[in-house]
Design a protein around this motif. Structure first.
Motif, PDB file in Angstrom:
ATOM      1  N   GLU A  93       0.831  -1.195   0.000  1.00 21.49           N
ATOM      2  CA  GLU A  93       0.000   0.000   0.000  1.00 21.49           C
ATOM      3  C   GLU A  93       0.867   1.246   0.000  1.00 21.49           C
ATOM      4  O   GLU A  93       1.732   1.434   0.858  1.00 21.49           O
ATOM      5  CB  GLU A  93      -0.928   0.016   1.214  1.00 21.49           C
ATOM      6  CG  GLU A  93      -1.881   1.193   1.217  1.00 21.49           C
ATOM      7  CD  GLU A  93      -2.876   1.136   2.373  1.00 21.49           C
ATOM      8  OE1 GLU A  93      -3.822   1.944   2.362  1.00 21.49           O
ATOM      9  OE2 GLU A  93      -2.698   0.298   3.274  1.00 21.49           O
ATOM     10  N   LEU A  99      -3.942   0.809  -4.475  1.00 25.02           N
ATOM     11  CA  LEU A  99      -5.218   0.133  -4.226  1.00 25.02           C
ATOM     12  C   LEU A  99      -5.971  -0.109  -5.533  1.00 25.02           C
ATOM     13  O   LEU A  99      -6.766  -1.057  -5.628  1.00 25.02           O
ATOM     14  CB  LEU A  99      -6.060   0.954  -3.243  1.00 25.02           C
ATOM     15  CG  LEU A  99      -5.419   1.124  -1.849  1.00 25.02           C
ATOM     16  CD1 LEU A  99      -6.352   1.883  -0.919  1.00 25.02           C
ATOM     17  CD2 LEU A  99      -5.030  -0.223  -1.235  1.00 25.02           C
ATOM     18  N   VAL A 114      -2.932  -7.051   1.266  1.00 22.70           N
ATOM     19  CA  VAL A 114      -2.307  -5.734   1.253  1.00 22.70           C
ATOM     20  C   VAL A 114      -1.376  -5.601   2.447  1.00 22.70           C
ATOM     21  O   VAL A 114      -1.761  -5.893   3.584  1.00 22.70           O
ATOM     22  CB  VAL A 114      -3.377  -4.619   1.294  1.00 22.70           C
ATOM     23  CG1 VAL A 114      -2.717  -3.244   1.397  1.00 22.70           C
ATOM     24  CG2 VAL A 114      -4.266  -4.685   0.061  1.00 22.70           C
ATOM     25  N   GLY A 116      -0.199  -3.110   4.609  1.00 24.37           N
ATOM     26  CA  GLY A 116      -0.674  -1.759   4.884  1.00 24.37           C
ATOM     27  C   GLY A 116       0.441  -0.792   5.235  1.00 24.37           C
ATOM     28  O   GLY A 116       1.503  -1.181   5.737  1.00 24.37           O
ATOM     29  N   ASP A 118       1.013   3.707   6.244  1.00 24.76           N
ATOM     30  CA  ASP A 118       0.562   5.089   6.378  1.00 24.76           C
ATOM     31  C   ASP A 118       0.911   5.823   5.086  1.00 24.76           C
ATOM     32  O   ASP A 118       2.075   5.868   4.686  1.00 24.76           O
ATOM     33  CB  ASP A 118       1.277   5.731   7.573  1.00 24.76           C
ATOM     34  CG  ASP A 118       0.797   7.146   7.872  1.00 24.76           C
ATOM     35  OD1 ASP A 118       0.557   7.912   6.912  1.00 24.76           O
ATOM     36  OD2 ASP A 118       0.691   7.494   9.057  1.00 24.76           O
ATOM     37  N   TRP A 119      -0.082   6.404   4.412  1.00 30.59           N
ATOM     38  CA  TRP A 119       0.154   7.057   3.127  1.00 30.59           C
ATOM     39  C   TRP A 119       1.148   8.216   3.245  1.00 30.59           C
ATOM     40  O   TRP A 119       1.835   8.541   2.284  1.00 30.59           O
ATOM     41  CB  TRP A 119      -1.162   7.588   2.554  1.00 30.59           C
ATOM     42  CG  TRP A 119      -2.076   6.537   2.013  1.00 30.59           C
ATOM     43  CD1 TRP A 119      -2.036   5.190   2.267  1.00 30.59           C
ATOM     44  CD2 TRP A 119      -3.180   6.745   1.125  1.00 30.59           C
ATOM     45  NE1 TRP A 119      -3.047   4.544   1.593  1.00 30.59           N
ATOM     46  CE2 TRP A 119      -3.769   5.471   0.880  1.00 30.59           C
ATOM     47  CE3 TRP A 119      -3.729   7.867   0.514  1.00 30.59           C
ATOM     48  CZ2 TRP A 119      -4.888   5.314   0.058  1.00 30.59           C
ATOM     49  CZ3 TRP A 119      -4.848   7.710  -0.313  1.00 30.59           C
ATOM     50  CH2 TRP A 119      -5.414   6.448  -0.543  1.00 30.59           C
TER      51      TRP A 119
END
Length: 396
Positions: A93, A99, A114, A116, A118-119
């Motif tokens: 991600e 996504l 995924v 994961g 933190d964007w």
């Protein structure tokens, strides 16, 4: 004389979306010519030159395929050629486009997990290593990654992804979306152990939207021979049978006219020169944003991991209580500046400044100054001095 005032902005538009990007006049002129038979010797020579040139840009000695499609078509080509229904893949991600890659894989019948992240900070590599190490039976067939996440302005260090795979001795394939990084930032397909490189024409290659280019390793080609997902237009094996162009259907010759000129322009500047220019422009943009947010109530950089900030696009977080869409509307309709908007959950919360492809210092400074003008007109709070900060960065 009375009547309604024409408020349509005049002059050439400043186009600072992160894709599509500005198409240089040289490329437009190269494409402005009559159609050619794709079996003609002149075209076959041009096709061979483009094939060799893209290998140099990918930094690979392996295979390259061309498709008349957007980058999403190259996503589909990679998945359809490599996997069978029910195969398990990992998606790292990074933001909106990672996504999207996940959604495509699921739609084609794969199982997707995924990893994961933190964007705003990016992947914690320990998470990836832990999941790969736990896969004792090697059910995971591939890791799907986006090198440069266009939505967040954050880079995923692919060499570290490969290192995590090698350290855990995992045999999975590594697929990399380079749509907003290729021709803008360093990329080494073979040295980084990338099995499939996914690229599009409309960003660093400075072409119109509509051509996808895929680099494929020998390991990936071997996997494709066992894959069971249906494919026809994107079938690499079928393309191999249709030499010399290796194309399903009519070859889009005008894209190859443009790509020939694009490769010339990149190699005249040199790849290292292209990367250096993008690094200068990227840092100048970030310097401006830092200045705008210096008092604590203005726009700020969305990405929070300094070493992962992109040199092709900067994503800017709006101050609380202000929407990016209103400011972008003013920038476009009053001042003829096109900026990128937020995608998915970032819609209205961020705007994006593209600084990739055919771009130089005057063009960037014009964009930054007009962004300040649009923010001031829209009532967005910001500290002055952003353009000066960018000039200082460029001058140093």
């Amino acid at each position: 004389m009375t009547g309604q005032v024409n408020t349509k902005p005049r002059g050439r538009q400043f186009f600072n979306n992160p894709g599509p990007t500005n198409i240089p006049d040289r490329i437009l002129r190269a494409m402005d010519r009559p159609v050619m038979d794709f079996l003609a010797p002149e075209f076959l020579e041009m096709h061979r030159a483009c094939y060799a040139g893209m290998k140099r840009i990918f930094k690979t000695d392996q295979e390259v395929y061309f498709h008349a499609s957007t980058g999403h078509g190259a996503w589909e080509a990679a998945v359809a050629n490599l996997f069978s229904p029910g195969d398990l893949v990992l998606v790292i991600e990074t933001g909106y486009f990672s996504l999207g890659f996940k959604e495509l894989a699921e739609t084609l019948g794969l199982k997707v997990e995924v990893v994961g992240a933190d964007w705003r900070k990016g992947l914690e590599f320990a998470k990836l290593s832990e999941r790969l190490a736990a896969d004792k039976g090697h059910e995971i067939k591939a890791v799907l990654a986006v090198h440069n996440e266009t939505a967040t302005g954050m880079v995923l260090p692919l060499a570290e992804v490969r290192r995590a795979m090698d350290q855990t001795k995992h045999p999975a394939l590594l697929l990399s979306d380079t749509i907003s990084s290729l021709g803008s930032m360093e990329y080494k397909m073979d040295a980084w152990g990338i099995d499939v490189t996914i690229a599009g024409s409309q960003k660093g290659l400075m072409l119109p939207t509509g051509m996808a280019i895929t680099g494929v390793s020998k390991k990936a080609l071997e996997a494709s021979r066992k894959a069971k997902l249906p494919k026809y237009y994107f079938n690499w094996e079928l393309m191999e049978q249709r030499k010399p162009q290796r194309f399903i259907g009519t070859v889009p010759v005008h894209f190859f006219f443009g790509l020939t000129e694009s490769i010339k322009m990149i190699e005249e500047e040199t790849l290292e020169g292209v990367f250096s220019r993008h690094a200068r422009l990227g840092e100048a943009t970030r310097a401006a944003v830092r200045a705008w947010g210096a008092k604590g109530n203005g726009p700020t950089l969305y990405g929070q991991t300094e070493e992962r900030l992109s040199n092709s696009v900067t994503t800017v977080l709006m101050p609380e209580g202000h929407t990016s869409d209103a400011m972008r509307k003013i920038a476009l309709e009053r001042f003829n500046l096109s900026l990128g908007g937020g995608l998915g959950p970032l819609m209205g919360k961020v705007f994006r400044i593209g600084h990739l492809g055919d771009l130089n210092e005057p063009m960037l400074l014009g964009c930054l100054a007009t962004t300040e003008l649009a923010m001031k007109t829209a009532g967005v709070p910001f500290a002055p001095g952003g353009v000066d900060a960018a000039i200082q960065s460029l001058a140093s």
